[in-house]
Scaffold this motif. Structure first.
Motif, PDB file in Angstrom:
ATOM      1  N   THR A  13      12.798  94.305  82.292  1.00  0.00           N
ATOM      2  CA  THR A  13      13.509  93.360  83.031  1.00  0.00           C
ATOM      3  C   THR A  13      15.081  93.462  82.694  1.00  0.00           C
ATOM      4  O   THR A  13      16.107  92.776  82.978  1.00  0.00           O
ATOM      5  N   THR A  38       7.323  92.405  79.023  1.00  0.00           N
ATOM      6  CA  THR A  38       8.237  91.376  78.913  1.00  0.00           C
ATOM      7  C   THR A  38       7.856  90.571  77.752  1.00  0.00           C
ATOM      8  O   THR A  38       6.686  90.192  77.549  1.00  0.00           O
ATOM      9  N   THR A  81      14.877  99.981  72.988  1.00  0.00           N
ATOM     10  CA  THR A  81      14.968  99.001  72.009  1.00  0.00           C
ATOM     11  C   THR A  81      16.581  98.432  72.610  1.00  0.00           C
ATOM     12  O   THR A  81      17.142  98.962  73.180  1.00  0.00           O
TER      13      THR A  81
HETATM   14  N1  LIG Z   1      25.453  99.700  77.387  1.00  0.00           N
HETATM   15  C1  LIG Z   1      25.492 101.089  77.439  1.00  0.00           C
HETATM   16  O1  LIG Z   1      26.400 101.738  77.706  1.00  0.00           O
HETATM   17  C2  LIG Z   1      24.476 101.968  76.724  1.00  0.00           C
HETATM   18  C3  LIG Z   1      24.377 103.293  76.856  1.00  0.00           C
HETATM   19  C4  LIG Z   1      23.164 103.976  76.374  1.00  0.00           C
HETATM   20  C5  LIG Z   1      22.120 103.207  75.865  1.00  0.00           C
HETATM   21  N2  LIG Z   1      22.355 101.871  75.453  1.00  0.00           N
HETATM   22  C6  LIG Z   1      21.201 101.218  74.562  1.00  0.00           C
HETATM   23  O2  LIG Z   1      20.566 100.425  75.592  1.00  0.00           O
HETATM   24  C7  LIG Z   1      19.592  99.734  74.966  1.00  0.00           C
HETATM   25  C8  LIG Z   1      19.317  98.374  75.842  1.00  0.00           C
HETATM   26  O3  LIG Z   1      18.772  98.661  77.036  1.00  0.00           O
HETATM   27  P1  LIG Z   1      19.047  98.043  78.453  1.00  0.00           P
HETATM   28  O4  LIG Z   1      20.575  97.778  78.638  1.00  0.00           O
HETATM   29  O5  LIG Z   1      18.232  98.481  79.345  1.00  0.00           O
HETATM   30  O6  LIG Z   1      18.609  96.585  78.133  1.00  0.00           O
HETATM   31  P2  LIG Z   1      19.335  94.915  78.448  1.00  0.00           P
HETATM   32  O7  LIG Z   1      19.727  95.192  79.967  1.00  0.00           O
HETATM   33  O8  LIG Z   1      20.181  94.565  77.379  1.00  0.00           O
HETATM   34  O9  LIG Z   1      17.773  94.328  78.271  1.00  0.00           O
HETATM   35  C9  LIG Z   1      17.152  94.032  77.053  1.00  0.00           C
HETATM   36  C10 LIG Z   1      15.432  94.495  77.453  1.00  0.00           C
HETATM   37  O10 LIG Z   1      14.751  94.645  76.284  1.00  0.00           O
HETATM   38  C11 LIG Z   1      13.704  93.711  76.448  1.00  0.00           C
HETATM   39  N3  LIG Z   1      13.670  93.268  75.019  1.00  0.00           N
HETATM   40  C12 LIG Z   1      14.451  92.947  74.244  1.00  0.00           C
HETATM   41  N4  LIG Z   1      13.751  92.566  72.841  1.00  0.00           N
HETATM   42  C13 LIG Z   1      12.443  92.718  73.186  1.00  0.00           C
HETATM   43  C14 LIG Z   1      11.285  92.679  72.353  1.00  0.00           C
HETATM   44  N5  LIG Z   1      11.357  92.175  71.226  1.00  0.00           N
HETATM   45  N6  LIG Z   1      10.107  93.058  72.706  1.00  0.00           N
HETATM   46  C15 LIG Z   1      10.087  93.456  74.037  1.00  0.00           C
HETATM   47  N7  LIG Z   1      11.290  93.708  74.808  1.00  0.00           N
HETATM   48  C16 LIG Z   1      12.336  93.448  74.462  1.00  0.00           C
HETATM   49  C17 LIG Z   1      14.198  92.585  77.284  1.00  0.00           C
HETATM   50  O11 LIG Z   1      13.016  91.931  77.967  1.00  0.00           O
HETATM   51  P3  LIG Z   1      12.672  90.489  77.882  1.00  0.00           P
HETATM   52  O12 LIG Z   1      13.782  89.795  77.749  1.00  0.00           O
HETATM   53  O13 LIG Z   1      12.013  90.139  79.326  1.00  0.00           O
HETATM   54  O14 LIG Z   1      11.536  90.422  77.057  1.00  0.00           O
HETATM   55  C18 LIG Z   1      14.859  93.254  78.204  1.00  0.00           C
HETATM   56  O15 LIG Z   1      14.124  93.908  79.434  1.00  0.00           O
HETATM   57  C19 LIG Z   1      20.195  99.212  73.663  1.00  0.00           C
HETATM   58  O16 LIG Z   1      19.742  99.532  72.730  1.00  0.00           O
HETATM   59  C20 LIG Z   1      21.400 100.030  73.533  1.00  0.00           C
HETATM   60  O17 LIG Z   1      21.890 100.604  72.391  1.00  0.00           O
HETATM   61  C21 LIG Z   1      23.289 101.216  75.917  1.00  0.00           C
END
Ligand SMILES: NC(=O)c1ccc[n+]([C@@H]2O[C@H](COP(=O)([O-])OP(=O)(O)OC[C@H]3O[C@@H](n4cnc5c(N)ncnc54)[C@H](OP(=O)(O)O)[C@@H]3O)[C@@H](O)[C@H]2O)c1
Length: 316
Positions: A13, A38, A81
């Motif tokens: 998601t 999720t 994560t």
């Molecule tokens: N922003 C940047 O420029 C960037 C660049 C490189 C890497 N990152 C890394 O990307 C990561 C975040 O990824 P994203 O941006 O794709 O995420 P996101 O859009 O912030 O969404 C977070 C996702 O993680 C899931 N989630 C959170 N806690 C969970 C848990 N305990 N168990 C299962 N699922 C869980 C949520 O699912 P539900 O809420 O549906 O459970 C949601 O799908 C971070 O660690 C960050 O450091 C970010």
């Protein structure tokens, strides 16, 4: 037709996992079907996935039993994560271990771990060019991911390490878009002087991940770094000027000023940008846009991303 292989997608998601689910859905004649993980199967985003025919299952990366159920029968697993929910490298490392062990036990054939560098390999804690944070990290949201890389090998999970890049989508969702300066002119703040920052459309991370799964076992045991383009702050400001039709200048504050901005994680991000600046050669070399394009021919540049998204960037 052979039965499609299941890719279990953590973060389905969210930005990275959501991009992978969309890429699999778009690849109708491809070999894979997505299983979306999720914590809340009744959320709007989970329901939207279900309505597109995606299998949606409950799983929490803090709960190994739920991961075992969610990975059962899967060919592949995409593991990511959510650092900005936990603000703790230790929690992130524990989550990575839970995913690696669950994938190994379930007999998953190909894992992708979405990772970043352990910056302490280049900038040890004793290096006082930047402050040490949380007592044992330089860039906490990088270092925990990088430290967790070895866990996937230790537990024997067949893994590709995917080094991601700064999402251009941060300009829309993470408050990093241009803001009016003292004279009213828009300023794009990036504390990297004239060093280049590898960036990517968040959706392209998922498309590249699909490309990695489609290579079969070829990239297991390898690190694959991806970016859409490497651009300096001045080059990004120039692209924003063209896309927005009004002047945007690069506001090259020093990293120590960025660290003092006071929002949660400003010190972590200030250190990250300083690391990207001070080790720009290595950081960019690890993320070759041509590698990303070979996995994902639809890879966007900043200009093409802006054509679709400039109007969504808050300028307040
Ligand atoms: N922003 C940047 O420029 C960037 C660049 C490189 C890497 N990152 C890394 O990307 C990561 C975040 O990824 P994203 O941006 O794709 O995420 P996101 O859009 O912030 O969404 C977070 C996702 O993680 C899931 N989630 C959170 N806690 C969970 C848990 N305990 N168990 C299962 N699922 C869980 C949520 O699912 P539900 O809420 O549906 O459970 C949601 O799908 C971070 O660690 C960050 O450091 C970010």
């Amino acid at each position: 037709m052979p039965e499609k292989k299941i890719i279990a997608v953590v973060g389905a998601t969210g930005a990275q996992g959501g991009g992978l689910v969309r890429a699999i859905l778009e690849d109708r004649s491809g070999p894979f079907v997505a299983r979306a993980l999720t914590r809340d199967v009744s959320s709007d985003k989970a329901r939207a996935l279900k309505s597109q025919g995606v299998e949606v299952v409950a799983a929490d990366v803090n709960d190994s039993a739920s991961l075992a159920r969610a990975f059962a029968g899967a060919h592949g697993a995409f593991c990511v994560t959510a650092y900005w929910e936990v603000f703790s490298p230790e929690k992130e490392i524990a989550q990575a271990r839970a995913m690696a062990e669950a994938a190994k036990r379930a007999g998953v054939k190909h894992v992708i771990w979405s990772t970043l560098e352990d910056t302490r390999r280049w900038m040890p804690l004793s290096d006082d060019r930047m402050p040490t944070l949380m007592e044992k990290y330089k860039v906490p949201h990088f270092d925990g991911k990088g430290e967790a890389d070895r866990i996937f090998t230790e537990v024997g999970a067949p893994t590709t390490l995917l080094l991601t890049s700064f999402y251009w989508d941060n300009l829309i969702h993470f408050g990093m878009g241009p803001k009016p300066g003292a004279d009213g002119t828009l300023e794009f703040t990036l504390p990297m002087d004239d060093a280049k920052l590898p960036g990517i459309a968040a959706d392209d991370i998922g498309r590249c991940a699909l490309g990695i799964f489609k290579r079969g076992g070829e990239l297991i045991g390898k690190t694959v770094g991806i970016a859409g383009e490497h651009l300096s702050g001045a080059e990004m400001a120039a692209a924003l000027t063209r896309a927005l039709g009004r002047p945007v200048r690069h506001n090259a504050v020093p990293p120590e000023v960025y660290r003092s901005f006071g929002f949660p994680g400003a010190d972590d991000l200030g250190n990250m940008f300083q690391f990207n600046r001070d080790f720009a050669k290595e950081f960019c070399a690890a993320r070759d846009p041509e590698v990303a394009r070979s996995l994902n021919p639809a890879l966007e540049t900043f200009a093409t991303w802006l054509e679709r998204n400039a109007s969504r960037i808050p300028l307040g």
